[in-house]
Design a protein around this motif. Sequence first.
Motif, PDB file in Angstrom:
ATOM      1  N   LEU A  10       1.220  10.395   0.517  1.00 26.16           N
ATOM      2  CA  LEU A  10       2.206  10.296  -0.451  1.00 26.16           C
ATOM      3  C   LEU A  10       3.541  10.270   0.172  1.00 26.16           C
ATOM      4  CD1 LEU A  10       3.096   9.553  -3.246  1.00 26.16           C
ATOM      5  CD2 LEU A  10       3.233  11.853  -3.720  1.00 26.16           C
ATOM      6  N   ALA A  11       3.757  11.452   1.045  1.00 23.86           N
ATOM      7  CA  ALA A  11       4.937  11.921   1.871  1.00 23.86           C
ATOM      8  C   ALA A  11       5.163  10.481   2.742  1.00 23.86           C
ATOM      9  CB  ALA A  11       5.158  13.107   2.603  1.00 23.86           C
ATOM     10  N   GLN A  12       4.102  10.215   3.421  1.00 23.81           N
ATOM     11  CA  GLN A  12       4.094   8.791   4.456  1.00 23.81           C
ATOM     12  C   GLN A  12       4.435   7.729   3.633  1.00 23.81           C
ATOM     13  OE1 GLN A  12       0.201   9.331   5.898  1.00 23.81           O
ATOM     14  NE2 GLN A  12       0.809  10.580   7.822  1.00 23.81           N
ATOM     15  N   ARG A  53      -7.591   4.688  -3.620  1.00 18.72           N
ATOM     16  CA  ARG A  53      -8.408   5.862  -3.120  1.00 18.72           C
ATOM     17  C   ARG A  53      -7.608   7.013  -2.541  1.00 18.72           C
ATOM     18  NH1 ARG A  53      -8.528   1.143   0.064  1.00 18.72           N
ATOM     19  NH2 ARG A  53      -7.471   1.225   1.896  1.00 18.72           N
ATOM     20  N   GLU A  54      -6.149   7.046  -2.163  1.00 18.09           N
ATOM     21  CA  GLU A  54      -5.323   7.780  -1.861  1.00 18.09           C
ATOM     22  C   GLU A  54      -5.299   9.230  -2.720  1.00 18.09           C
ATOM     23  OE1 GLU A  54      -4.780   4.658  -1.929  1.00 18.09           O
ATOM     24  OE2 GLU A  54      -3.328   4.389   0.039  1.00 18.09           O
ATOM     25  N   ARG A  73       0.805  -1.076   0.060  1.00 18.97           N
ATOM     26  CA  ARG A  73      -0.124  -0.029   0.097  1.00 18.97           C
ATOM     27  C   ARG A  73       0.713   1.233   0.021  1.00 18.97           C
ATOM     28  NH1 ARG A  73      -4.631  -0.259  -2.051  1.00 18.97           N
ATOM     29  NH2 ARG A  73      -5.225   1.966  -1.280  1.00 18.97           N
ATOM     30  N   SER A  74       1.897   1.083   0.384  1.00 19.30           N
ATOM     31  CA  SER A  74       3.032   2.284   0.338  1.00 19.30           C
ATOM     32  C   SER A  74       3.699   2.397  -0.875  1.00 19.30           C
ATOM     33  CB  SER A  74       4.134   2.072   1.414  1.00 19.30           C
ATOM     34  OG  SER A  74       3.789   2.237   2.715  1.00 19.30           O
ATOM     35  N   GLU A  75       4.119   1.397  -1.694  1.00 19.97           N
ATOM     36  CA  GLU A  75       4.759   1.393  -2.703  1.00 19.97           C
ATOM     37  C   GLU A  75       3.793   1.698  -4.319  1.00 19.97           C
ATOM     38  OE1 GLU A  75       7.898  -2.319  -2.414  1.00 19.97           O
ATOM     39  OE2 GLU A  75       5.627  -2.831  -3.119  1.00 19.97           O
ATOM     40  N   ALA A  76       2.635   1.373  -4.101  1.00 23.66           N
ATOM     41  CA  ALA A  76       1.546   1.694  -5.144  1.00 23.66           C
ATOM     42  C   ALA A  76       1.468   3.122  -5.133  1.00 23.66           C
ATOM     43  CB  ALA A  76       0.333   1.198  -4.814  1.00 23.66           C
ATOM     44  N   VAL A 102       8.288   3.392   2.445  1.00 21.95           N
ATOM     45  CA  VAL A 102       9.109   2.623   1.344  1.00 21.95           C
ATOM     46  C   VAL A 102      10.726   2.626   1.751  1.00 21.95           C
ATOM     47  CG1 VAL A 102       9.815   2.476  -0.970  1.00 21.95           C
ATOM     48  CG2 VAL A 102       7.374   2.975  -0.299  1.00 21.95           C
ATOM     49  N   MET A 103      11.151   4.038   2.182  1.00 24.71           N
ATOM     50  CA  MET A 103      12.631   4.195   2.487  1.00 24.71           C
ATOM     51  C   MET A 103      12.989   3.239   3.659  1.00 24.71           C
ATOM     52  SD  MET A 103      13.794   5.442  -0.241  1.00 24.71           S
ATOM     53  CE  MET A 103      15.383   5.343   0.339  1.00 24.71           C
TER      54      MET A 103
END
Length: 78
Positions: free
Chosen positions: A66-68, A55-56, A13-16, A73-74
Motif C-alpha cells: 500500500l505504501a508503494q 489480491r494485495e 494497479r497503484s490507484e486501486a 500514485v504521487m
Amino acid sequence: MTADEGVTLQLTRSEAPVLFEWLARNDGAEALAFEHEAEQQVIRTLEGQLEKGLREVLDLEYAVKLAQARSHVMDAEA
C-alpha cells in the motif's frame, strides 16, 4: 442507457489499493455526508468490488505494498 447497464471505471494497479484503503477506512464514518442511502450503498458496492479484485489485500506485506502504491500514485502525478 438502461438502469442496469454497467459503467467501466479504469484505475491503475497503484490507484486501486489506494482507493480501496480510503473506502475501507471511511466505511460507516459519520463524517461522510450522504444525501441519500443509495449513495452509501454505491460506495459499499465499489469497496466490495475493489476488495474482490485486489489480491494485495490478502498479502502479508499489504502495508508495504500500500505504501508503494501511494508513492507510485504521487510520483505519477508529479
